[in-house]
Design a protein around this motif. Structure first.
Motif, PDB file in Angstrom:
ATOM      1  N   ALA A  19      -0.737  10.511  -4.295  1.00 32.37           N
ATOM      2  CA  ALA A  19      -1.837  10.296  -5.249  1.00 32.37           C
ATOM      3  C   ALA A  19      -1.432   9.290  -6.320  1.00 32.37           C
ATOM      4  N   ARG A  20      -0.194   9.395  -6.797  1.00 30.79           N
ATOM      5  CA  ARG A  20       0.285   8.437  -7.809  1.00 30.79           C
ATOM      6  C   ARG A  20       0.289   7.015  -7.263  1.00 30.79           C
ATOM      7  N   ARG A  24      -2.165   3.883  -8.352  1.00 31.57           N
ATOM      8  CA  ARG A  24      -1.578   2.610  -8.807  1.00 31.57           C
ATOM      9  C   ARG A  24      -2.246   1.436  -8.093  1.00 31.57           C
ATOM     10  N   VAL A  25      -2.378   1.555  -6.766  1.00 36.74           N
ATOM     11  CA  VAL A  25      -2.972   0.474  -5.984  1.00 36.74           C
ATOM     12  C   VAL A  25      -4.462   0.299  -6.315  1.00 36.74           C
ATOM     13  N   LEU A  26      -5.160   1.402  -6.549  1.00 35.01           N
ATOM     14  CA  LEU A  26      -6.595   1.327  -6.863  1.00 35.01           C
ATOM     15  C   LEU A  26      -6.835   1.068  -8.353  1.00 35.01           C
ATOM     16  N   ASN A  27      -5.729   0.948  -9.107  1.00 33.64           N
ATOM     17  CA  ASN A  27      -5.824   0.686 -10.538  1.00 33.64           C
ATOM     18  C   ASN A  27      -6.657   1.752 -11.263  1.00 33.64           C
ATOM     19  N   LYS A 150       6.621  10.162   8.321  1.00 33.24           N
ATOM     20  CA  LYS A 150       6.128   8.877   7.796  1.00 33.24           C
ATOM     21  C   LYS A 150       6.626   8.661   6.362  1.00 33.24           C
ATOM     22  N   SER A 151       6.911   7.402   6.039  1.00 35.89           N
ATOM     23  CA  SER A 151       7.312   7.079   4.669  1.00 35.89           C
ATOM     24  C   SER A 151       6.080   7.127   3.768  1.00 35.89           C
ATOM     25  N   VAL A 152       6.321   7.164   2.461  1.00 34.69           N
ATOM     26  CA  VAL A 152       5.207   7.160   1.506  1.00 34.69           C
ATOM     27  C   VAL A 152       4.348   5.905   1.713  1.00 34.69           C
ATOM     28  N   GLY A 153       5.004   4.774   1.957  1.00 35.20           N
ATOM     29  CA  GLY A 153       4.279   3.515   2.173  1.00 35.20           C
ATOM     30  C   GLY A 153       3.381   3.576   3.408  1.00 35.20           C
ATOM     31  N   GLU A 158      -2.338   4.251   5.485  1.00 34.19           N
ATOM     32  CA  GLU A 158      -3.368   4.982   6.227  1.00 34.19           C
ATOM     33  C   GLU A 158      -4.464   5.487   5.296  1.00 34.19           C
ATOM     34  N   VAL A 159      -4.071   5.974   4.133  1.00 35.29           N
ATOM     35  CA  VAL A 159      -5.077   6.478   3.182  1.00 35.29           C
ATOM     36  C   VAL A 159      -5.942   5.327   2.656  1.00 35.29           C
ATOM     37  N   LEU A 160      -5.318   4.166   2.426  1.00 32.95           N
ATOM     38  CA  LEU A 160      -6.100   3.013   1.973  1.00 32.95           C
ATOM     39  C   LEU A 160      -7.133   2.604   3.024  1.00 32.95           C
ATOM     40  N   ALA A 161      -6.749   2.705   4.293  1.00 34.41           N
ATOM     41  CA  ALA A 161      -7.706   2.395   5.377  1.00 34.41           C
ATOM     42  C   ALA A 161      -8.877   3.382   5.352  1.00 34.41           C
ATOM     43  N   VAL A 162      -8.571   4.631   5.045  1.00 33.43           N
ATOM     44  CA  VAL A 162      -9.631   5.648   4.925  1.00 33.43           C
ATOM     45  C   VAL A 162     -10.552   5.305   3.756  1.00 33.43           C
TER      46      VAL A 162
END
Ligand SMILES: Nc1ncnc2c1ncn2[C@@H]1O[C@H](COP(=O)(O)OP(=O)(O)O)[C@@H](O)[C@H]1O
Ligand SMILES: [Mg+2]
Length: 199
Positions: A19-20, A24-27, A150-153, A158-162
């Motif tokens: 989630a963190r 961060r990526v979604l600002n 799977k690594s956090v990255g 995968e979550v970003l694709a969702v």
């Protein structure tokens, strides 16, 4: 009015870490629902026998609603009880699923007792969080990701694709730990003396 991306899963599946990173990526901000409840004293009682706080679900739900409504864009929320969040403010619920043996290792590393560890492993095996999420939000909003090995990255990608609507990790019997666990291990996990429906 914003929308919530909910990262769900039993404790130890990597929700807060993910989630963190996602926030961060979604600002945007990441909200840990258990922390939010504790910090705002939205607690009904401490259940000493299960070593867990019983949160005031209605109060937490209305707090989450006001945070999401006062924001533009996404808010990332991590919780093992997604069903308490009002469905109309939720865009997607991603349930993280983790192989029970990996989960066992992580929960023991946290210093949790055998009983609490087993209770959560059984919840993972039974898919309790997914069932509750499906019940509350319906099949279209719920996604299930196997994060084992799977690594956090990798999980983040995968979550970003969702989030972008590019991947559909459907919930259901696709992830079935029972098929992968020897009977004696299941016996070990199942032997904890609890009522089997909590965390
Ligand atoms: N993808 C991953 N691979 C390996 N370890 C991870 C991964 N994601 C999280 N962890 C580790 O697992 C533990 C539990 O993660 P955490 O994010 O606290 O889970 P949760 O919030 O679901 O309880 C932490 O020690 C964390 O560093
Ligand atoms: Mg956490």
């Amino acid at each position: 009015m914003g929308k919530a991306i909910v990262i769900a899963g039993v404790p130890g599946t990597g929700k807060s870490t993910l989630a963190r990173e996602l926030a961060r990526v979604l600002n945007t901000e990441a909200i840990d629902l258990s922390k939010l409840a504790l910090e705002n004293n939205l607690i009904l009682e401490y259940d000493a026998s299960r070593k867990t706080y019983v949160i005031d679900e209605e109060a937490v739900a209305s707090k989450v609603r006001s945070i999401v409504e006062n924001r533009e864009g996404y808010v990332v929320i991590d919780t093992h009880y997604p069903e308490i969040i009002d469905p109309d403010i939720v865009d997607k619920v991603v349930v993280l699923r983790l192989n029970p043996f990996e989960l066992e290792k992580r929960l023991l590393e946290r210093g949790w007792g055998r009983e609490k560890v087993n209770e959560n492993i059984m919840a993972e095996i039974l898919g309790t969080v997914s069932v509750n999420a499906l019940d509350a939000f319906g099949g279209n909003k719920v996604y299930e990701l196997d994060v084992s090995g799977k690594s956090v990255g990798e999980v983040l990608d995968e979550v970003l694709a969702v989030v972008k609507g590019e991947a559909r990790f459907e919930p259901g019997l696709r992830i079935n730990w029972l098929e992968q666990i020897p009977a004696e291990a299941l016996d070990r996990f199942n032997n904890y003396g609890g009522d089997g429906n909590g965390f």
